[in-house]
Scaffold this motif. Structure first.
Motif, PDB file in Angstrom:
ATOM      1  N   ALA A   1      40.069  31.199  38.274  1.00  0.00           N
ATOM      2  CA  ALA A   1      40.738  32.428  37.741  1.00  0.00           C
ATOM      3  C   ALA A   1      42.294  32.716  38.035  1.00  0.00           C
ATOM      4  N   PRO A   2      42.996  33.247  37.391  1.00  0.00           N
ATOM      5  CA  PRO A   2      44.227  33.546  37.640  1.00  0.00           C
ATOM      6  C   PRO A   2      44.193  34.691  38.481  1.00  0.00           C
TER       7      PRO A   2
ATOM      8  N   GLN B   1      40.764  33.404  51.509  1.00  0.00           N
ATOM      9  CA  GLN B   1      39.910  34.472  51.386  1.00  0.00           C
ATOM     10  C   GLN B   1      40.187  35.675  50.647  1.00  0.00           C
ATOM     11  N   LEU B   2      40.084  35.579  49.250  1.00  0.00           N
ATOM     12  CA  LEU B   2      40.664  36.492  48.160  1.00  0.00           C
ATOM     13  C   LEU B   2      39.705  37.626  48.126  1.00  0.00           C
ATOM     14  N   GLY B   3      40.190  38.943  47.842  1.00  0.00           N
ATOM     15  CA  GLY B   3      39.346  40.073  47.409  1.00  0.00           C
ATOM     16  C   GLY B   3      38.965  39.804  45.643  1.00  0.00           C
ATOM     17  N   PRO B   4      38.207  40.640  45.440  1.00  0.00           N
ATOM     18  CA  PRO B   4      38.063  40.614  43.707  1.00  0.00           C
ATOM     19  C   PRO B   4      39.373  41.231  43.191  1.00  0.00           C
ATOM     20  N   GLN B   5      40.111  41.757  43.766  1.00  0.00           N
ATOM     21  CA  GLN B   5      41.256  42.925  43.078  1.00  0.00           C
ATOM     22  C   GLN B   5      42.393  41.688  42.906  1.00  0.00           C
ATOM     23  N   ALA B   6      42.303  40.514  43.282  1.00  0.00           N
ATOM     24  CA  ALA B   6      43.458  39.741  43.158  1.00  0.00           C
ATOM     25  C   ALA B   6      43.244  38.908  41.954  1.00  0.00           C
TER      26      ALA B   6
ATOM     27  N   ALA C   1      42.194  38.056  35.720  1.00  0.00           N
ATOM     28  CA  ALA C   1      41.176  37.906  34.559  1.00  0.00           C
ATOM     29  C   ALA C   1      39.818  37.451  35.047  1.00  0.00           C
ATOM     30  N   PRO C   2      38.763  37.486  34.219  1.00  0.00           N
ATOM     31  CA  PRO C   2      37.570  36.860  34.622  1.00  0.00           C
ATOM     32  C   PRO C   2      37.765  35.338  34.932  1.00  0.00           C
ATOM     33  N   ALA C   3      36.916  34.769  35.702  1.00  0.00           N
ATOM     34  CA  ALA C   3      36.831  33.432  36.083  1.00  0.00           C
ATOM     35  C   ALA C   3      36.240  32.913  34.869  1.00  0.00           C
TER      36      ALA C   3
ATOM     37  N   LEU D   1      45.206  38.046  30.492  1.00  0.00           N
ATOM     38  CA  LEU D   1      45.274  38.763  31.736  1.00  0.00           C
ATOM     39  C   LEU D   1      44.890  40.226  31.624  1.00  0.00           C
ATOM     40  N   ARG D   2      43.994  40.742  32.427  1.00  0.00           N
ATOM     41  CA  ARG D   2      43.553  41.815  31.903  1.00  0.00           C
ATOM     42  C   ARG D   2      44.222  43.246  32.823  1.00  0.00           C
TER      43      ARG D   2
END
Length: 175
Positions: free
Chosen positions: A61-62, A98-103, A106-108, A131-132
């Motif tokens: 995911a970007p 260790q990334l959060g979902p906010q990073a 766009a969807p994976a 990109l969303r």
């Protein structure tokens, strides 16, 4: 249960087995030389045997708004020295994250699927994202989803804290 202490890549099978249990995922499947180890261990499988995990999907995911200290530290002079030449090297490495979902910007998307009982197919894919959200695209995050049993899934995606975490593939700054 009989335990053999040896390198799975070179240990000759003693007898066929019904189940191969392996922690072959690494952070993104290809680190820690796990594919050759599993290839060696699969030689022990009898026809119809199972593997746990039996399937591993690699996701990409970007991402943006992440700390890239390993890259950014070369953009500013240190002790009067211009270290910018090292930026190219730093961008061509991958990093544990260790990334959060906010990073996620766009969807994976699934980059690769491996049925563990079979030889890994080539790592080759073309992915396109829309990109969303806005922001500075800083890299691609990679992780795995492993099917341990028909109803049991293990994911290391953003927001799921595990010792594996994700792999961050930084990208050069873009407009």
């Amino acid at each position: 249960v009989q335990v053999h202490r040896a390198d799975a890549r070179s240990l000759e099978p003693v007898e066929p087995v019904d189940l191969l249990v392996t922690d072959c995922m690494g952070r993104f499947l290809v680190d820690d030389a796990m594919l050759p180890a599993v290839r060696g261990a699969r030689r022990w499988l009898r026809p119809g045997a199972r593997c746990c995990p039996d399937r591993i999907d690699l996701q990409l995911a970007p991402v943006g708004d992440v700390s890239l200290r390993a890259v950014d530290r070369f953009t500013q002079p240190a002790f009067g020295l211009d270290l910018s030449a090292a930026t190219r090297y730093a961008l061509n490495r991958c990093y544990h994250a260790q990334l959060g979902p906010q990073a996620q910007m766009a969807p994976a998307q699934r980059y690769h699927r491996w049925e563990v009982a079979q030889e890994a197919p080539p790592f080759d894919a073309q992915l396109v994202w829309r990109l969303r959200r806005g922001g500075r695209l800083q890299g691609l995050a990679g992780w795995f989803d492993a099917r341990l049993a028909p109803e049991v899934q293990l994911s290391t995606g953003p927001g799921i804290e595990t010792h594996w975490g994700q792999v961050l593939f930084p990208l050069p700054p873009t407009l």
